[in-house]
Design an enzyme around this catalytic site. Structure first.
Site, PDB file in Angstrom:
ATOM      1  N   TYR A 184     -17.770 -32.581   8.384  1.00 47.22           N
ATOM      2  CA  TYR A 184     -17.899 -33.172   9.720  1.00 47.22           C
ATOM      3  C   TYR A 184     -19.284 -32.858  10.264  1.00 47.22           C
ATOM      4  O   TYR A 184     -19.580 -31.727  10.642  1.00 47.22           O
ATOM      5  CB  TYR A 184     -16.824 -32.627  10.667  1.00 47.22           C
ATOM      6  CG  TYR A 184     -15.403 -32.924  10.257  1.00 47.22           C
ATOM      7  CD1 TYR A 184     -15.096 -33.936   9.346  1.00 47.22           C
ATOM      8  CD2 TYR A 184     -14.344 -32.178  10.768  1.00 47.22           C
ATOM      9  CE1 TYR A 184     -13.789 -34.194   8.971  1.00 47.22           C
ATOM     10  CE2 TYR A 184     -13.031 -32.433  10.398  1.00 47.22           C
ATOM     11  CZ  TYR A 184     -12.766 -33.434   9.491  1.00 47.22           C
ATOM     12  OH  TYR A 184     -11.462 -33.688   9.125  1.00 47.22           O
TER      13      TYR A 184
ATOM     14  N   HIS B  53     -10.015 -30.483   1.018  1.00 49.85           N
ATOM     15  CA  HIS B  53     -10.048 -31.691   1.845  1.00 49.85           C
ATOM     16  C   HIS B  53      -9.574 -32.922   1.072  1.00 49.85           C
ATOM     17  O   HIS B  53      -8.793 -33.731   1.584  1.00 49.85           O
ATOM     18  CB  HIS B  53     -11.473 -31.911   2.360  1.00 49.85           C
ATOM     19  CG  HIS B  53     -11.563 -32.737   3.594  1.00 49.85           C
ATOM     20  ND1 HIS B  53     -12.626 -32.668   4.456  1.00 49.85           N
ATOM     21  CD2 HIS B  53     -10.726 -33.661   4.132  1.00 49.85           C
ATOM     22  CE1 HIS B  53     -12.443 -33.501   5.472  1.00 49.85           C
ATOM     23  NE2 HIS B  53     -11.296 -34.122   5.278  1.00 49.85           N
TER      24      HIS B  53
ATOM     25  N   PHE C  62      -5.206 -45.936  18.092  1.00 52.03           N
ATOM     26  CA  PHE C  62      -4.563 -47.233  18.327  1.00 52.03           C
ATOM     27  C   PHE C  62      -3.423 -47.121  19.328  1.00 52.03           C
ATOM     28  O   PHE C  62      -3.233 -47.996  20.175  1.00 52.03           O
ATOM     29  CB  PHE C  62      -4.040 -47.796  17.008  1.00 52.03           C
ATOM     30  CG  PHE C  62      -3.333 -49.122  17.165  1.00 52.03           C
ATOM     31  CD1 PHE C  62      -4.053 -50.294  17.276  1.00 52.03           C
ATOM     32  CD2 PHE C  62      -1.945 -49.182  17.215  1.00 52.03           C
ATOM     33  CE1 PHE C  62      -3.408 -51.514  17.435  1.00 52.03           C
ATOM     34  CE2 PHE C  62      -1.292 -50.393  17.371  1.00 52.03           C
ATOM     35  CZ  PHE C  62      -2.023 -51.565  17.478  1.00 52.03           C
TER      36      PHE C  62
ATOM     37  N   SER D 220      -3.208 -45.279  21.768  1.00 48.97           N
ATOM     38  CA  SER D 220      -3.690 -44.999  23.119  1.00 48.97           C
ATOM     39  C   SER D 220      -4.072 -46.276  23.848  1.00 48.97           C
ATOM     40  O   SER D 220      -3.710 -46.478  25.003  1.00 48.97           O
ATOM     41  CB  SER D 220      -4.904 -44.054  23.063  1.00 48.97           C
ATOM     42  OG  SER D 220      -4.550 -42.811  22.534  1.00 48.97           O
TER      43      SER D 220
END
Length: 349
Positions: A61, A129, A218, A220
């Protein structure tokens, strides 16, 4: 407010976390440009004060910048109050390319790098990950020539996790060293994990961490979310957000929205409550960069759903109603996480 969030045992190896975590990816990467650091530190501090203590990061990230952000937020005694999860596996080759790696040398180097960036002595939960399909999972997790078990024994990580791993991969890994948690995408419109992976985790006593429990935002905003996506937001490439699929998927949102009005909550709270109602072994980690959205998310813990309401919710998002895949390619997901047998491993020079 903290008491309302509560605590839970994640897996059967001893790890305890808040019943809801906070996914930190969007603070630094993939959902548009990085957000202002002071605002993100304030959000993290607000989360801790509210009872959310389980924070999810990864070295990729940024890359790398999300871990350094968390290090700044965890200063001054905050570290003692939180559970830190981060991940390894995405090896950055150059500005445009990466590769998935799970070989012992890379695992150790990645862990040492994360510890330094996070400015901590021990990672509470360390995930692979994505699964390196070139390396037997036993080698990545634990074996005489593996590395993760050594890192546990050295006190550099407490618990081991996997992300986007198939049921057979999970079984093989758990057979050589206990897996504490599996992180997977689970939401109203991503339910394929329920057939094989969820039952496997429960059989083995492995905790379940649900990422993207709001369908990458989505649930939200519904189809309108595409109007809010900035440049460099990877959701612009996600099939479910493409015009040819969005109209049909919008019908799912309409059904959830109507039910939310009846329940007196928001659509995101209803969708998140559905994940919470999957069981006491499930910890969703919705991500956000806004305190008001965070407050709304923890409000989902107060939404009660009957069995009938769960069935009604699920009817809106039946498998044949969801249009488009959750990624542009299944590469890197649990569907393609099988690794070679341990007997084939000769090591890598």
């Amino acid at each position: 407010m903290g008491a309302a969030v509560g605590r839970m045992k994640l897996g059967s190896q001893g790890l305890e976390v808040s019943r809801q975590g906070l996914g930190c990816m969007g603070m630094s990467a993939l959902y548009g440009p990085p957000k202002p650091e002071p605002d993100m530190v304030a959000l993290i501090h607000h989360a801790v004060a509210s009872g959310v203590t389980f924070f999810d990061s990864s070295d990729v990230y940024g890359p790398f910048t999300n871990e350094t952000l968390l290090a700044k937020a965890f200063r001054g005694g905050v570290r003692k109050k939180v559970e830190v999860a981060t991940k390894f596996g995405y090896h950055i080759v150059d500005a445009a390319n990466f590769e998935i790696r799970g070989d012992p040398a890379y695992v150790r180097a990645a862990c040492e790098g994360s510890l330094k960036r996070l400015n901590i002595d021990c990672i509470d939960l360390y995930y692979q990950h994505r699964v390196d399909i070139r390396v037997p999972i036993e080698v990545t997790v634990s074996d005489r020539i593996g590395e993760l078990k050594k890192l546990v024994e050295e006190g550099k990580i407490k618990y081991i996790g996997l992300s986007e791993a198939s049921a057979s991969t999970i079984r093989r890994a758990h057979a050589v060293h206990p897996i504490t948690a599996v992180q997977l995408e689970w939401s109203l419109w991503s339910r394929d994990v329920e057939q094989d992976i969820i039952p496997t985790c429960r059989e083995l006593g492995i905790g379940i961490v649900a990422y993207s429990p709001l369908g990458r935002g989505f649930f939200s905003l519904g189809p309108k979310i595409v109007e809010t996506l900035t440049d460099y937001d990877f959701r612009k490439m996600v099939p479910r957000f493409q015009p040819e699929n969005l109209a049909q998927n919008g019908l799912i949102f309409e059904g959830v929205s109507e039910m939310a009005k009846r329940k007196g909550c928001t659509t995101s709270q209803l969708a998140l409550a559905w994940v919470h109602h999957q069981g006491p072994d499930v910890c969703p980690i919705p991500g956000t960069t806004k305190i008001e959205n965070f407050n709304q998310n923890i409000g989902a813990l107060s939404v009660e759903l009957s069995r009938e309401e769960m069935v009604e919710l699920e009817s809106f998002a039946a498998a044949d109603a969801v249009m488009g895949d959750r990624y542009a390619t299944t590469s890197g997901t649990w569907r393609e996480s099988e690794t070679p047998p341990l007997s084939s491993w000769k090591g890598r020079q």
